[in-house]
Design a protein around this motif. Structure first.
Motif, PDB file in Angstrom:
ATOM      1  N   TRP A   1      35.129 -31.736  38.343  1.00 13.11           N
ATOM      2  CA  TRP A   1      34.146 -32.016  37.294  1.00 13.11           C
ATOM      3  C   TRP A   1      34.772 -32.359  35.948  1.00 13.11           C
ATOM      4  CZ3 TRP A   1      29.542 -33.531  38.100  1.00 13.11           C
ATOM      5  CH2 TRP A   1      28.785 -33.051  39.167  1.00 13.11           C
ATOM      6  N   ARG A   2      36.011 -31.944  35.708  1.00 14.27           N
ATOM      7  CA  ARG A   2      36.579 -32.045  34.358  1.00 14.27           C
ATOM      8  C   ARG A   2      36.489 -33.447  33.744  1.00 14.27           C
ATOM      9  NH1 ARG A   2      41.591 -29.834  35.234  1.00 14.27           N
ATOM     10  NH2 ARG A   2      40.493 -27.850  35.483  1.00 14.27           N
ATOM     11  N   PRO A   3      36.928 -34.495  34.410  1.00 15.20           N
ATOM     12  CA  PRO A   3      36.859 -35.815  33.760  1.00 15.20           C
ATOM     13  C   PRO A   3      35.436 -36.278  33.494  1.00 15.20           C
ATOM     14  CG  PRO A   3      37.528 -36.015  36.062  1.00 15.20           C
ATOM     15  CD  PRO A   3      37.581 -34.567  35.734  1.00 15.20           C
ATOM     16  N   HIS A   4      34.502 -35.856  34.321  1.00 12.44           N
ATOM     17  CA  HIS A   4      33.104 -36.235  34.111  1.00 12.44           C
ATOM     18  C   HIS A   4      32.496 -35.450  32.952  1.00 12.44           C
ATOM     19  CE1 HIS A   4      33.281 -38.352  37.931  1.00 12.44           C
ATOM     20  NE2 HIS A   4      33.706 -37.238  38.518  1.00 12.44           N
ATOM     21  N   LEU A   5      32.743 -34.162  32.909  1.00 10.54           N
ATOM     22  CA  LEU A   5      32.095 -33.316  31.912  1.00 10.54           C
ATOM     23  C   LEU A   5      32.704 -33.472  30.527  1.00 10.54           C
ATOM     24  CD1 LEU A   5      31.313 -29.987  33.794  1.00 10.54           C
ATOM     25  CD2 LEU A   5      29.804 -31.898  33.261  1.00 10.54           C
ATOM     26  N   GLU A   6      33.969 -33.785  30.439  1.00 17.64           N
ATOM     27  CA  GLU A   6      34.560 -33.963  29.111  1.00 17.64           C
ATOM     28  C   GLU A   6      33.861 -35.078  28.351  1.00 17.64           C
ATOM     29  OE1 GLU A   6      38.753 -34.319  29.808  1.00 17.64           O
ATOM     30  OE2 GLU A   6      39.055 -32.147  29.810  1.00 17.64           O
ATOM     31  N   GLU A   7      33.562 -36.159  29.021  1.00 16.87           N
ATOM     32  CA  GLU A   7      32.865 -37.272  28.374  1.00 16.87           C
ATOM     33  C   GLU A   7      31.431 -36.879  28.029  1.00 16.87           C
ATOM     34  OE1 GLU A   7      31.622 -41.947  29.237  1.00 16.87           O
ATOM     35  OE2 GLU A   7      33.027 -40.897  30.564  1.00 16.87           O
ATOM     36  N   VAL A   8      30.739 -36.231  28.974  1.00 17.04           N
ATOM     37  CA  VAL A   8      29.353 -35.831  28.750  1.00 17.04           C
ATOM     38  C   VAL A   8      29.238 -34.844  27.588  1.00 17.04           C
ATOM     39  CG1 VAL A   8      27.495 -34.424  29.743  1.00 17.04           C
ATOM     40  CG2 VAL A   8      28.490 -36.291  31.063  1.00 17.04           C
ATOM     41  N   LEU A   9      30.094 -33.823  27.564  1.00 22.93           N
ATOM     42  CA  LEU A   9      30.002 -32.798  26.535  1.00 22.93           C
ATOM     43  C   LEU A   9      30.416 -33.317  25.169  1.00 22.93           C
ATOM     44  CD1 LEU A   9      31.344 -29.680  28.477  1.00 22.93           C
ATOM     45  CD2 LEU A   9      28.987 -30.477  28.197  1.00 22.93           C
ATOM     46  N   THR A  10      31.363 -34.229  25.133  1.00 21.58           N
ATOM     47  CA  THR A  10      31.767 -34.825  23.857  1.00 21.58           C
ATOM     48  C   THR A  10      30.611 -35.594  23.249  1.00 21.58           C
ATOM     49  OG1 THR A  10      34.076 -34.972  24.564  1.00 21.58           O
ATOM     50  CG2 THR A  10      33.390 -36.405  22.757  1.00 21.58           C
ATOM     51  N   THR A  11      29.893 -36.355  24.070  1.00 14.61           N
ATOM     52  CA  THR A  11      28.734 -37.109  23.573  1.00 14.61           C
ATOM     53  C   THR A  11      27.605 -36.175  23.168  1.00 14.61           C
ATOM     54  OG1 THR A  11      29.296 -38.982  24.996  1.00 14.61           O
ATOM     55  CG2 THR A  11      27.043 -38.874  24.163  1.00 14.61           C
ATOM     56  N   ALA A  12      27.342 -35.156  23.985  1.00 14.38           N
ATOM     57  CA  ALA A  12      26.247 -34.225  23.701  1.00 14.38           C
ATOM     58  C   ALA A  12      26.491 -33.413  22.443  1.00 14.38           C
ATOM     59  CB  ALA A  12      26.037 -33.282  24.886  1.00 14.38           C
ATOM     60  N   ALA A  13      27.754 -33.200  22.090  1.00 13.47           N
ATOM     61  CA  ALA A  13      28.074 -32.392  20.913  1.00 13.47           C
ATOM     62  C   ALA A  13      27.630 -33.060  19.622  1.00 13.47           C
ATOM     63  CB  ALA A  13      29.576 -32.119  20.871  1.00 13.47           C
ATOM     64  N   GLY A  14      27.625 -34.396  19.592  1.00 11.22           N
ATOM     65  CA  GLY A  14      27.252 -35.083  18.358  1.00 11.22           C
ATOM     66  C   GLY A  14      28.174 -34.674  17.218  1.00 11.22           C
ATOM     67  N   ASP A  15      27.575 -34.367  16.057  1.00 13.72           N
ATOM     68  CA  ASP A  15      28.385 -33.963  14.906  1.00 13.72           C
ATOM     69  C   ASP A  15      28.199 -32.486  14.577  1.00 13.72           C
ATOM     70  OD1 ASP A  15      25.812 -34.008  13.943  1.00 13.72           O
ATOM     71  OD2 ASP A  15      26.218 -35.384  12.285  1.00 13.72           O
TER      72      ASP A  15
ATOM     73  N   MET B   1      23.715 -29.339  17.288  1.00 12.44           N
ATOM     74  CA  MET B   1      24.470 -28.238  17.870  1.00 12.44           C
ATOM     75  C   MET B   1      24.359 -28.274  19.394  1.00 12.44           C
ATOM     76  SD  MET B   1      24.374 -24.189  16.929  1.00 12.44           S
ATOM     77  CE  MET B   1      22.611 -24.001  17.246  1.00 12.44           C
ATOM     78  N   LEU B   2      25.437 -27.854  20.033  1.00 11.81           N
ATOM     79  CA  LEU B   2      25.466 -27.780  21.487  1.00 11.81           C
ATOM     80  C   LEU B   2      25.852 -26.355  21.874  1.00 11.81           C
ATOM     81  CD1 LEU B   2      25.480 -29.105  24.326  1.00 11.81           C
ATOM     82  CD2 LEU B   2      27.888 -29.698  23.913  1.00 11.81           C
ATOM     83  N   ILE B   3      25.033 -25.715  22.701  1.00 11.80           N
ATOM     84  CA  ILE B   3      25.302 -24.370  23.196  1.00 11.80           C
ATOM     85  C   ILE B   3      25.580 -24.483  24.687  1.00 11.80           C
ATOM     86  CG2 ILE B   3      24.431 -22.026  23.494  1.00 11.80           C
ATOM     87  CD1 ILE B   3      22.536 -22.542  21.135  1.00 11.80           C
TER      88      ILE B   3
END
Length: 252
Positions: free
Chosen positions: A144-158, A1-3
């Protein structure tokens, strides 16, 4: 989970201690954009129109001046840095050891200066909002958007992405792809100031119970034990979040 949490304008500080080590902060892929923003912020903060550019009043002049000394200023853990309504409700200090470990693992704070931070990262107090436009970066949310979209997608996991950010910080990036299908925006109907409090309670509740829902429906069910859940609305279109409307119910 990602909060996902927003930062707080109010911050703790220290008069002594070691400065932050940029190479030790989470999300190493953000080192370069962080340096860009930090350099721009220092230059702006040293200028005669610093308060105007940063959108703050004269009472915050000393905090703005501190932006020019971030490389040498004493740093403290993100979990101690941010204060205010949301972080009071989160009550990290009141969690037991297991809940604090979950908070450190699950929570990511989206920051105008650092992009994304975990609670154990050490940074210096700063004054910068995501709504600011810096001369060398343009609007920070867009930067920040292009940087954070990749980071948050990875951090979200499943797992589910529980988005407790304000709209200003949500504009800085969101999960994409399959992770976006589990992205849930926590909304507090009819509230403004109380929205921060409620979102802090939601984040704290999840960390304390240790439940990690894997679907938006399971998240709504879990929060129904401690909050009044007014509804769960599916995304308006692909790439947009589910919306979970909640208000405080029984005492935490």
């Amino acid at each position: 989970m990602l909060i996902l949490l927003p930062p707080s304008e109010s911050k703790s500080s220290r008069s002594r201690g070691k400065p932050a080590d940029p190479t030790a902060v989470s999300f190493r892929e953000l080192v370069a954009p962080r340096r860009t923003v930090a350099a721009e912020l220092a230059a702006v903060s040293a200028g005669p129109d610093a308060l105007t550019v940063l959108g703050v009043g004269p009472s915050l002049a000393e905090e703005v001046a501190r932006n020019t000394r971030l490389d040498t200023a004493p740093a403290l853990a993100v979990g101690e840095l941010y204060t205010g309504v949301l972080y009071d409700a989160l009550d990290l200090a009141g969690m037991d050891a297991a809940a604090r470990r979950r908070a450190t693992r699950w929570i990511v704070v989206v920051s105008a200066l650092h992009g994304a931070l975990r609670l154990g990262d050490r940074v210096a107090p700063y004054r910068l909002s995501m709504g600011v436009t810096l001369p060398g970066t343009g609007p920070l949310a867009r930067f920040w958007r292009p940087h954070l979209e990749e980071v948050l997608t990875t951090a979200a996991g499943d797992g589910v992405v529980v988005d407790c950010r304000s709209s200003t910080y949500a504009a800085a990036g969101s999960p994409r792809g399959e992770a976006a299908e589990r992205w849930v925006q926590v909304r507090v109907p009819g509230a403004s100031h109380m929205a921060k409090h409620t979102r802090g309670l939601v984040a704290g509740h999840l960390c304390r119970t240790g439940t990690a829902p894997r679907t938006p429906e399971a998240l709504a069910e879990e929060l129904g034990d401690a909050f009044v859940v007014h509804g769960l609305t599916p995304p308006a279109r692909p790439g947009k979040p589910w919306v979970l409307d909640v208000t405080p119910g029984q005492a935490e």
